[in-house]
Motif scaffolding. Structure first.
Motif, PDB file in Angstrom:
ATOM      1  N   PHE A   1       0.865  -1.177   0.000  1.00  0.00           N
ATOM      2  CA  PHE A   1       0.000   0.000   0.000  1.00  0.00           C
ATOM      3  C   PHE A   1       0.905   1.231   0.000  1.00  0.00           C
ATOM      4  O   PHE A   1       1.772   1.375   0.861  1.00  0.00           O
ATOM      5  CB  PHE A   1      -0.936  -0.028   1.208  1.00  0.00           C
ATOM      6  N   VAL A   2       0.711   2.118  -0.972  1.00  0.00           N
ATOM      7  CA  VAL A   2       1.644   3.216  -1.233  1.00  0.00           C
ATOM      8  C   VAL A   2       0.991   4.562  -0.931  1.00  0.00           C
ATOM      9  O   VAL A   2      -0.032   4.916  -1.525  1.00  0.00           O
ATOM     10  CB  VAL A   2       2.123   3.183  -2.705  1.00  0.00           C
ATOM     11  N   THR A   3       1.593   5.300   0.000  1.00  0.00           N
ATOM     12  CA  THR A   3       1.147   6.665   0.299  1.00  0.00           C
ATOM     13  C   THR A   3       2.396   7.550   0.254  1.00  0.00           C
ATOM     14  O   THR A   3       3.030   7.637  -0.776  1.00  0.00           O
ATOM     15  CB  THR A   3       0.438   6.730   1.672  1.00  0.00           C
ATOM     16  N   ASP A   4       2.769   8.143   1.398  1.00  0.00           N
ATOM     17  CA  ASP A   4       4.034   8.876   1.478  1.00  0.00           C
ATOM     18  C   ASP A   4       5.156   7.923   1.874  1.00  0.00           C
ATOM     19  O   ASP A   4       6.280   8.316   2.097  1.00  0.00           O
ATOM     20  CB  ASP A   4       3.932  10.044   2.462  1.00  0.00           C
ATOM     21  N   ARG A   5       4.817   6.646   1.971  1.00  0.00           N
ATOM     22  CA  ARG A   5       5.726   5.542   2.241  1.00  0.00           C
ATOM     23  C   ARG A   5       5.081   4.307   1.608  1.00  0.00           C
ATOM     24  O   ARG A   5       3.959   4.366   1.126  1.00  0.00           O
ATOM     25  CB  ARG A   5       5.921   5.329   3.737  1.00  0.00           C
ATOM     26  N   GLN A   6       5.795   3.219   1.649  1.00  0.00           N
ATOM     27  CA  GLN A   6       5.230   1.954   1.199  1.00  0.00           C
ATOM     28  C   GLN A   6       5.041   1.079   2.429  1.00  0.00           C
ATOM     29  O   GLN A   6       5.947   0.980   3.262  1.00  0.00           O
ATOM     30  CB  GLN A   6       6.182   1.264   0.219  1.00  0.00           C
ATOM     31  N   TYR A   7       3.865   0.478   2.532  1.00  0.00           N
ATOM     32  CA  TYR A   7       3.597  -0.417   3.653  1.00  0.00           C
ATOM     33  C   TYR A   7       3.239  -1.788   3.104  1.00  0.00           C
ATOM     34  O   TYR A   7       2.280  -1.934   2.339  1.00  0.00           O
ATOM     35  CB  TYR A   7       2.470   0.090   4.552  1.00  0.00           C
ATOM     36  N   LEU A   8       4.017  -2.794   3.492  1.00  0.00           N
ATOM     37  CA  LEU A   8       3.809  -4.152   3.010  1.00  0.00           C
ATOM     38  C   LEU A   8       2.811  -4.865   3.906  1.00  0.00           C
ATOM     39  O   LEU A   8       3.172  -5.490   4.903  1.00  0.00           O
ATOM     40  CB  LEU A   8       5.147  -4.896   2.951  1.00  0.00           C
ATOM     41  N   GLY A   9       1.535  -4.732   3.556  1.00  0.00           N
ATOM     42  CA  GLY A   9       0.468  -5.378   4.315  1.00  0.00           C
ATOM     43  C   GLY A   9       0.517  -6.886   4.162  1.00  0.00           C
ATOM     44  O   GLY A   9       0.047  -7.626   5.021  1.00  0.00           O
ATOM     45  N   GLY A  10       1.071  -7.347   3.052  1.00  0.00           N
ATOM     46  CA  GLY A  10       1.293  -8.765   2.807  1.00  0.00           C
ATOM     47  C   GLY A  10       2.722  -8.949   2.350  1.00  0.00           C
ATOM     48  O   GLY A  10       3.216  -8.176   1.527  1.00  0.00           O
ATOM     49  N   LEU A  11       3.408  -9.956   2.899  1.00  0.00           N
ATOM     50  CA  LEU A  11       4.824 -10.132   2.592  1.00  0.00           C
ATOM     51  C   LEU A  11       5.190 -11.605   2.635  1.00  0.00           C
ATOM     52  O   LEU A  11       4.829 -12.313   3.581  1.00  0.00           O
ATOM     53  CB  LEU A  11       5.669  -9.363   3.615  1.00  0.00           C
ATOM     54  N   TYR A  12       5.902 -12.033   1.604  1.00  0.00           N
ATOM     55  CA  TYR A  12       6.513 -13.353   1.619  1.00  0.00           C
ATOM     56  C   TYR A  12       7.983 -13.171   1.261  1.00  0.00           C
ATOM     57  O   TYR A  12       8.307 -12.658   0.182  1.00  0.00           O
ATOM     58  CB  TYR A  12       5.860 -14.318   0.631  1.00  0.00           C
ATOM     59  N   ALA A  13       8.876 -13.559   2.176  1.00  0.00           N
ATOM     60  CA  ALA A  13      10.320 -13.488   1.961  1.00  0.00           C
ATOM     61  C   ALA A  13      10.885 -14.884   2.182  1.00  0.00           C
ATOM     62  O   ALA A  13      10.903 -15.367   3.312  1.00  0.00           O
ATOM     63  CB  ALA A  13      10.956 -12.485   2.911  1.00  0.00           C
ATOM     64  N   PRO A  14      11.317 -15.557   1.117  1.00  0.00           N
ATOM     65  CA  PRO A  14      11.778 -16.934   1.254  1.00  0.00           C
ATOM     66  C   PRO A  14      13.106 -17.032   1.990  1.00  0.00           C
ATOM     67  O   PRO A  14      13.912 -16.116   1.966  1.00  0.00           O
ATOM     68  CB  PRO A  14      11.951 -17.388  -0.197  1.00  0.00           C
TER      69      PRO A  14
END
Length: 188
Positions: free
Chosen positions: A63-76
């Motif tokens: 979700f992108v505003t004045d920052r980016q917020y990773l509401g969902g994340l997958y990091a292997p």
């Protein structure tokens, strides 16, 4: 390709105020979301199968505003990998890190098989800091026409996304918008 002086690597986004209001209405972009994390994991697996890699890439609901917020994340996590080589991704990301702000302003998907092939994108901090070499992302456009953010897949190796990757990311963005729409129904 030479970029003229004054060229902005992060695009100007005049829709931020409207997006902030809409994200608040939808209660999105302020906290991790287990359903979005599961979505990101499924997206990473679909991308892995598409390009035929052993390990899934990173995948995000952003979700992108004045920052980016990773509401969902997958990091292997690479099996047997040295923890010192692990990529640390937090939930908040500065606007100038990554390619999602471009997707939001463009309002259409972006496929970069190898970010180093594009001078405008090769200088992005994620290339040096995280070793990111490939990106595919699509906008999340809600029923009001507001771009809420993106879904995206990134990896440390160039990947041949092609039309199949473009189709995948657009289809999955539409799928996630259906999830968000179902959540909105009880709110209205």
């Amino acid at each position: 390709m030479y970029e003229p002086p004054g060229h902005l690597l992060t695009p100007v986004d005049p829709d931020v105020p409207q997006r902030v209001v809409r994200l608040r209405e939808l209660r999105l972009g302020q906290a991790p979301d287990a359903e979005f994390d599961a979505f990101a994991r499924e997206l990473a697996e679909a991308a892995r199968h598409l390009v035929g890699t052993d390990l899934p890439p990173f995948a995000m609901v952003n979700f992108v505003t004045d920052r980016q917020y990773l509401g969902g994340l997958y990091a292997p996590e690479a099996p047997g990998a040295d923890p010192a080589d692990a990529v640390e991704l937090g939930r908040e990301v500065p606007l100038d890190h990554g390619y999602c702000p471009h997707v939001v302003v463009r309002r259409k998907a972006l496929v970069l098989d190898d970010v180093c092939d594009y001078p405008r994108f090769a200088g992005n901090p994620v290339v040096d800091k995280l070793g990111i070499r490939t990106y595919v992302g699509a906008p999340l456009i809600d029923r009001t026409g507001t771009v809420l953010g993106t879904i995206c897949v990134i990896d440390r190796e160039p990947r041949p996304w092609g039309h199949a990757g473009l189709d995948l990311i657009k289809e999955r963005a539409a799928d996630l918008m259906q999830v968000i729409r179902r959540r909105e129904e009880p709110l209205g």
